[in-house]
Design an enzyme around this catalytic site. Structure first.
Site, PDB file in Angstrom:
ATOM      1  N   SER A   7      -4.713  49.415  11.185  1.00  0.00           N
ATOM      2  CA  SER A   7      -5.237  48.360  10.320  1.00  0.00           C
ATOM      3  C   SER A   7      -6.467  47.709  10.934  1.00  0.00           C
ATOM      4  CB  SER A   7      -4.168  47.299  10.096  1.00  0.00           C
ATOM      5  OG  SER A   7      -4.787  46.128   9.591  1.00  0.00           O
ATOM      6  N   HIS A  32      -6.468  51.950   7.589  1.00  0.00           N
ATOM      7  CA  HIS A  32      -5.860  50.951   6.694  1.00  0.00           C
ATOM      8  C   HIS A  32      -6.777  49.731   6.589  1.00  0.00           C
ATOM      9  CE1 HIS A  32      -2.223  49.189   4.795  1.00  0.00           C
ATOM     10  NE2 HIS A  32      -2.551  48.048   5.398  1.00  0.00           N
ATOM     11  N   ASP A  34      -7.077  46.014   4.997  1.00  0.00           N
ATOM     12  CA  ASP A  34      -6.303  44.911   4.417  1.00  0.00           C
ATOM     13  C   ASP A  34      -7.223  43.943   3.691  1.00  0.00           C
ATOM     14  OD1 ASP A  34      -3.496  45.291   5.143  1.00  0.00           O
ATOM     15  OD2 ASP A  34      -4.208  45.177   7.213  1.00  0.00           O
ATOM     16  N   MET A  36      -7.714  40.697   1.527  1.00  0.00           N
ATOM     17  CA  MET A  36      -6.983  39.443   1.257  1.00  0.00           C
ATOM     18  C   MET A  36      -7.921  38.429   0.612  1.00  0.00           C
ATOM     19  SD  MET A  36      -4.887  38.972   4.790  1.00  0.00           S
ATOM     20  CE  MET A  36      -4.106  40.360   5.628  1.00  0.00           C
ATOM     21  N   HIS A  65      -5.195  48.385   1.161  1.00  0.00           N
ATOM     22  CA  HIS A  65      -4.048  47.541   0.801  1.00  0.00           C
ATOM     23  C   HIS A  65      -4.595  46.268   0.157  1.00  0.00           C
ATOM     24  CE1 HIS A  65      -0.319  45.174   2.532  1.00  0.00           C
ATOM     25  NE2 HIS A  65      -0.361  45.174   1.214  1.00  0.00           N
ATOM     26  N   MET A  67      -4.279  42.824  -1.276  1.00  0.00           N
ATOM     27  CA  MET A  67      -3.449  41.612  -1.353  1.00  0.00           C
ATOM     28  C   MET A  67      -4.272  40.571  -2.098  1.00  0.00           C
ATOM     29  SD  MET A  67      -1.967  41.882   2.504  1.00  0.00           S
ATOM     30  CE  MET A  67      -3.273  43.015   2.982  1.00  0.00           C
ATOM     31  N   MET A 136       6.690  46.265   3.108  1.00  0.00           N
ATOM     32  CA  MET A 136       6.174  45.270   4.050  1.00  0.00           C
ATOM     33  C   MET A 136       7.313  44.827   4.972  1.00  0.00           C
ATOM     34  SD  MET A 136       2.932  44.780   3.399  1.00  0.00           S
ATOM     35  CE  MET A 136       2.748  43.494   4.640  1.00  0.00           C
ATOM     36  N   GLY A 141      -0.425  38.787   5.039  1.00  0.00           N
ATOM     37  CA  GLY A 141      -1.411  37.731   5.274  1.00  0.00           C
ATOM     38  C   GLY A 141      -1.974  37.722   6.682  1.00  0.00           C
ATOM     39  N   PHE A 142      -1.163  38.120   7.646  1.00  0.00           N
ATOM     40  CA  PHE A 142      -1.617  38.026   9.035  1.00  0.00           C
ATOM     41  C   PHE A 142      -1.101  39.195   9.869  1.00  0.00           C
ATOM     42  CE2 PHE A 142      -1.181  33.818   7.224  1.00  0.00           C
ATOM     43  CZ  PHE A 142      -2.455  33.291   7.433  1.00  0.00           C
ATOM     44  N   GLY A 143      -1.898  39.550  10.864  1.00  0.00           N
ATOM     45  CA  GLY A 143      -1.458  40.531  11.842  1.00  0.00           C
ATOM     46  C   GLY A 143      -0.638  39.812  12.911  1.00  0.00           C
ATOM     47  N   GLY A 144      -0.018  40.584  13.784  1.00  0.00           N
ATOM     48  CA  GLY A 144       0.651  40.012  14.946  1.00  0.00           C
ATOM     49  C   GLY A 144       1.973  39.319  14.675  1.00  0.00           C
ATOM     50  N   ASP A 174       4.522  48.571   6.985  1.00  0.00           N
ATOM     51  CA  ASP A 174       3.382  47.759   7.429  1.00  0.00           C
ATOM     52  C   ASP A 174       3.870  46.411   7.938  1.00  0.00           C
ATOM     53  OD1 ASP A 174       0.914  46.549   7.733  1.00  0.00           O
ATOM     54  OD2 ASP A 174       0.369  46.607   5.599  1.00  0.00           O
ATOM     55  N   GLY A 175       3.540  46.126   9.210  1.00  0.00           N
ATOM     56  CA  GLY A 175       3.838  44.812   9.772  1.00  0.00           C
ATOM     57  C   GLY A 175       4.748  44.880  10.981  1.00  0.00           C
ATOM     58  N   GLY A 176       4.212  44.448  12.126  1.00  0.00           N
ATOM     59  CA  GLY A 176       5.033  44.368  13.340  1.00  0.00           C
ATOM     60  C   GLY A 176       5.451  45.715  13.902  1.00  0.00           C
ATOM     61  N   GLY A 196      -1.685  47.259  13.438  1.00  0.00           N
ATOM     62  CA  GLY A 196      -2.904  46.595  13.909  1.00  0.00           C
ATOM     63  C   GLY A 196      -2.784  46.277  15.380  1.00  0.00           C
TER      64      GLY A 196
HETATM   65  C1  DX5 Z   1      -0.461  42.116   6.993  1.00  0.00           C
HETATM   66  C2  DX5 Z   1      -1.206  43.414   6.865  1.00  0.00           C
HETATM   67  C3  DX5 Z   1      -0.954  44.381   7.961  1.00  0.00           C
HETATM   68  C4  DX5 Z   1      -1.339  43.898   9.327  1.00  0.00           C
HETATM   69  C5  DX5 Z   1      -0.451  44.555  10.318  1.00  0.00           C
HETATM   70  O1  DX5 Z   1      -0.629  41.398   5.818  1.00  0.00           O
HETATM   71  O2  DX5 Z   1      -0.866  44.051   5.640  1.00  0.00           O
HETATM   72  O3  DX5 Z   1      -1.593  45.614   7.663  1.00  0.00           O
HETATM   73  O4  DX5 Z   1      -2.658  44.164   9.669  1.00  0.00           O
HETATM   74  O5  DX5 Z   1      -0.716  44.019  11.559  1.00  0.00           O
HETATM   75  P1  DX5 Z   1       0.306  44.117  12.760  1.00  0.00           P
HETATM   76  O6  DX5 Z   1       0.449  45.554  13.104  1.00  0.00           O
HETATM   77  O7  DX5 Z   1      -0.358  43.318  13.815  1.00  0.00           O
HETATM   78  O8  DX5 Z   1       1.588  43.509  12.287  1.00  0.00           O
HETATM   79 ZN    ZN Z   2      -1.632  46.144   5.232  1.00  0.00          ZN
END
Ligand code: DX5
Ligand code: ZN
Length: 215
Positions: A7, A32, A34, A36, A65, A67, A136, A141-144, A174-176, A196
């Site tokens: 991502s 990927h 994202d 938003m 993706h 959003m 998901m 909305g956010f990475g990490g 996707d996510g974590g 990400g």
């Molecule tokens: C969150 C995104 C993800 C995000 C994943 O809304 O859709 O694609 O970048 O990031 P990590 O891998 O850090 O959870």
């Molecule tokens: Zn995503």
């Protein structure tokens, strides 16, 4: 078969082109993106112009993706920009079935993303119109953020649904995603992993190693 889709949310935003080149060299299967809007999700990132800007830097599929809500007015711009897969959330418009049909009609793969609070039943009437299902494993909305184990039964349920109906649908998470949660997701039936934080940590010299460890 495992596909890794890094991502760009976690990339160095001052040089997306170089980042995409580095990811391709490091073995990324997809890229990927994202998107938003600060409305559907509480964060703002980039739009179709970014997809267009990075397109010349890779031959890998651009896994976009969305959003954003509404989503329909922007579909064509992402197609023209060079996206390969457009994934939307069913809550992003009144007629997700029509939106998915529209994406396919324009020649792209159509994806449907399920938020942690969206039930798997939402998929059933839309299954014939999707090429990809994105589960998901964090709130978008956010990475990490931390992977939600509560979503593993949903991944399993989607896998069963796809196999039972014998459909040719990709199952993405996707996510974590870390080496540990990648394994759990794979065991639950996913085979496309978005990540990400785990890929971009430690800079470009580590991308290949990080992608490999997820694989
Ligand atoms: C969150 C995104 C993800 C995000 C994943 O809304 O859709 O694609 O970048 O990031 P990590 O891998 O850090 O959870
Ligand atoms: Zn995503």
């Amino acid at each position: 078969m495992i596909l890794i889709s890094p991502s760009l949310l976690s990339a160095d935003w001052s040089c997306f082109g170089e980042e995409v080149t580095a990811l391709e060299k490091a073995g990324a299967d997809w890229i990927h993106v994202d998107v938003m809007d600060g409305h559907f999700v509480p964060n703002i990132t980039f739009g179709s112009r970014l997809v267009k800007a990075i397109r010349p830097f890779t031959t890998r599929p651009l896994d976009v993706h969305l959003m954003i809500a509404p989503v329909d007015p922007y579909i064509e711009a992402f197609v023209e920009a060079g996206a390969d897969i457009l994934t939307l959330h069913p809550e992003a418009g009144f007629h997700p079935h029509r939106s998915l049909q529209h994406i396919r009609k324009l020649g792209l793969k159509a994806g449907l993303a399920l938020n942690p609070g969206t039930p798997v039943q939402m998929l059933e009437p839309l299954l014939e119109e999707v090429d990809l299902i994105l589960v998901m494993t964090v709130n978008p909305g956010f990475g990490g953020q931390t992977f939600l184990d509560s979503q593993l039964p949903k991944i399993e349920a989607v896998r069963k649904m796809i196999d039972y109906k014998g459909l040719d649908i990709l199952l993405e998470v996707d996510g974590g995603i870390t080496a540990e949660t990648a394994k759990k997701s794979r065991e639950a039936g996913a085979h496309v992993l978005v990540s990400g934080t785990s890929i971009f940590k430690d800079g470009p010299q580590s991308y290949a190693k990080n992608i490999q460890s997820l694989r």
